[in-house]
Design a protein around this motif. Structure first.
Motif, PDB file in Angstrom:
ATOM      1  N   VAL A  63      85.767  80.100  30.580  1.00  0.00           N
ATOM      2  CA  VAL A  63      87.078  80.164  31.214  1.00  0.00           C
ATOM      3  C   VAL A  63      87.407  78.771  31.727  1.00  0.00           C
ATOM      4  O   VAL A  63      86.626  78.170  32.458  1.00  0.00           O
ATOM      5  N   ARG A  64      88.567  78.279  31.325  1.00  0.00           N
ATOM      6  CA  ARG A  64      89.022  76.975  31.803  1.00  0.00           C
ATOM      7  C   ARG A  64      90.405  77.139  32.403  1.00  0.00           C
ATOM      8  O   ARG A  64      91.238  77.837  31.847  1.00  0.00           O
ATOM      9  N   PHE A  65      90.626  76.510  33.491  1.00  0.00           N
ATOM     10  CA  PHE A  65      91.909  76.562  34.174  1.00  0.00           C
ATOM     11  C   PHE A  65      92.550  75.186  34.079  1.00  0.00           C
ATOM     12  O   PHE A  65      91.883  74.175  34.261  1.00  0.00           O
ATOM     13  N   TYR A  66      93.839  75.171  33.776  1.00  0.00           N
ATOM     14  CA  TYR A  66      94.530  73.897  33.677  1.00  0.00           C
ATOM     15  C   TYR A  66      95.986  74.090  34.051  1.00  0.00           C
ATOM     16  O   TYR A  66      96.476  75.216  34.131  1.00  0.00           O
ATOM     17  N   GLY A  67      96.672  73.018  34.258  1.00  0.00           N
ATOM     18  CA  GLY A  67      98.081  73.072  34.619  1.00  0.00           C
ATOM     19  C   GLY A  67      98.549  71.692  35.013  1.00  0.00           C
ATOM     20  O   GLY A  67      97.831  70.705  34.826  1.00  0.00           O
TER      21      GLY A  67
END
Length: 192
Positions: free
Chosen positions: A43-47
């Motif tokens: 799981v990778r979170f980006y923004g």
């Protein structure tokens, strides 16, 4: 003066709760143990963190524009109806971030008037389209970023207009579909 009364549960209810919590704890620990044995980075979170110069007012998130009743003879003679005004409202505008507001309207394009929204009535081509303009009566073409306002600090109420225009084939044949219509467009705001 109010009093708080605390009642204890009967002994058999406490026993049942204790067994239930014990089972939940065992299931949780088993699940946690299994999960960690097979854990992987999946799981990778980006923004993107941005500084929006304005906030869109809640009432401007969903705008309904009542175009009223349009007489077909007026359209055949003048090709388009008068503007129906509507407003886009933004607040808390910070001019140190941006000074100009641009808008892009998206939606189904008319086959004959590509920069205007298509209108179908009863699932059929209507012979009319909806055009959009800024406060200076300059066209806002569909799917093209267009400047609509120079911002002022704080609250901004931007006047826009929508109008009905007859398509060339409807004018030539003096024929349009009659009835209720509803068209949905999405707008995107951009600041510079």
């Amino acid at each position: 003066m109010s009093k708080l009364k605390i009642k204890s549960l009967p002994r058999h209810a406490l026993s049942c709760l204790h067994k239930l919590f014990s089972m939940i704890s065992v299931l949780f620990l088993c699940g946690a143990g299994l999960g960690s044995a097979y854990a992987a980075e999946n799981v990778r979170f980006y923004g993107t963190l941005v500084a929006d110069p304005c906030q869109l007012e809640l009432e401007s998130e969903h705008i309904l524009v009542d175009m009223g009743h349009i007489d077909d003879r007026f359209l055949f003679d003048h090709h388009r109806a008068l503007n129906t005004p509507f407003y886009l409202k933004v607040t808390a505008c910070d001019l140190s971030v941006a000074q100009t507001l641009y808008i892009t309207f998206q939606g189904p394009a008319s086959a004959e008037l590509k920069d205007l929204l298509a209108v179908n009535i009863g699932g059929r081509k209507s012979g009319i389209a909806i055009g959009l303009q800024n406060a200076k009566n300059e066209e806002i073409p569909l799917d093209k970023k267009t400047k609509i306002s120079t911002l002022i600090s704080g609250y901004n109420e931007i006047l826009l207009g929508a109008y009905i225009q007859a398509e060339p084939s409807a004018i030539a044949n003096r024929k349009v579909e009659y009835g209720y219509y509803q068209v949905t467009s999405t707008f995107l705001l951009d600041y510079q």
